[in-house]
Design a protein around this motif. Structure first.
Motif, PDB file in Angstrom:
ATOM      1  N   LEU A   1      -3.847   0.298   7.373  1.00 37.03           N
ATOM      2  CA  LEU A   1      -4.572  -0.177   6.191  1.00 37.03           C
ATOM      3  C   LEU A   1      -6.066   0.112   6.262  1.00 37.03           C
ATOM      4  N   ALA A   2      -6.604   0.275   7.462  1.00 37.37           N
ATOM      5  CA  ALA A   2      -8.029   0.554   7.619  1.00 37.37           C
ATOM      6  C   ALA A   2      -8.358   2.034   7.400  1.00 37.37           C
TER       7      ALA A   2
ATOM      8  N   ARG B   1       0.822  -1.211   0.000  1.00 35.58           N
ATOM      9  CA  ARG B   1       0.000   0.000   0.000  1.00 35.58           C
ATOM     10  C   ARG B   1       0.861   1.267   0.000  1.00 35.58           C
ATOM     11  N   ILE B   2       1.908   1.275   0.794  1.00 35.78           N
ATOM     12  CA  ILE B   2       2.763   2.459   0.858  1.00 35.78           C
ATOM     13  C   ILE B   2       3.504   2.650  -0.469  1.00 35.78           C
ATOM     14  N   ALA B   3       3.981   1.569  -1.055  1.00 37.90           N
ATOM     15  CA  ALA B   3       4.640   1.662  -2.370  1.00 37.90           C
ATOM     16  C   ALA B   3       3.665   2.212  -3.407  1.00 37.90           C
TER      17      ALA B   3
ATOM     18  N   GLN C   1      -4.351   8.009   5.136  1.00 41.42           N
ATOM     19  CA  GLN C   1      -3.047   7.383   4.918  1.00 41.42           C
ATOM     20  C   GLN C   1      -2.034   8.419   4.429  1.00 41.42           C
ATOM     21  N   ILE C   2      -2.446   9.237   3.478  1.00 40.19           N
ATOM     22  CA  ILE C   2      -1.564  10.280   2.951  1.00 40.19           C
ATOM     23  C   ILE C   2      -1.217  11.287   4.048  1.00 40.19           C
ATOM     24  N   ALA C   3      -2.203  11.656   4.857  1.00 39.94           N
ATOM     25  CA  ALA C   3      -1.955  12.595   5.960  1.00 39.94           C
ATOM     26  C   ALA C   3      -0.976  11.993   6.976  1.00 39.94           C
TER      27      ALA C   3
END
Length: 179
Positions: free
Chosen positions: A107-108, A58-60, A114-116
């Motif tokens: 992940l939730a 997810r981060i990639a 996630q970006i923040a």
């Protein structure tokens, strides 16, 4: 005289030692990797737990998303990162501590959340002011994502337009203007 592979490793070491936190023999082309997009079919990750590997994926994907060209997932970057980290104990420590600091709940979160969460980590990495495990992890993650992507066929050929060793009928001259 060193063979071609050894010469390429030496040349690669010059460029990567300064920019990336791992040895030149850990570059994408030095390992056998699953074909792009086929990580799930090759069995479990070498180092990461399945949950950690999903966070790496997810981060990639957030770092290099698919746009007009394929992104990090399609280029096989998560498998590349797993291979590099599995072979390097210091990386294992950085990645485990960073993933733990982010927490399994990452992940939730929504994409915006996630970006923040990642934005201040990215800013610290860009400024070179990493102090926390999460900041050190993100710097390594960002570097390995870029390296894995731009040394893959997708990143090198499709994104950058590299044409490989092409034969030129003639070599264009370089003209220096007179002063």
């Amino acid at each position: 005289m060193a063979d071609r592979r050894d010469a390429l490793k030496i040349i690669g070491a010059i460029g990567t030692t300064c920019a990336f936190p791992f040895a030149s023999d850990e570059l994408y082309g030095q390992h056998v990797h699953p074909p792009a997009g086929k990580q799930a079919e090759t069995g479990p990750p070498k180092f990461f737990t399945p949950g950690e590997f999903q966070m790496i994926r997810r981060i990639a994907e957030l770092i290099i998303p698919a746009t007009g060209t394929p992104g990090a997932i399609e280029a096989g970057v998560p498998g590349y990162i797993d291979t590099v980290v599995s072979a390097n104990a210091p990386h294992q420590t950085v990645f485990r501590a960073g993933l733990e600091a982010l927490g399994a709940g990452f992940l939730a979160l929504s994409e915006e959340q996630q970006i923040a969460t990642l934005t201040p980590l990215c800013e610290a990495a860009d400024k070179g002011t990493m102090k926390t495990p999460a900041e050190r992890f993100f710097k390594a993650m960002k570097s390995m994502t870029a390296d894995g992507y731009y040394t893959s066929r997708i990143g090198l050929v499709e994104e950058l337009g590299y044409k490989g060793n092409t034969v030129l009928a003639e070599f264009p001259s370089c003209e220096v203007p007179e002063h």
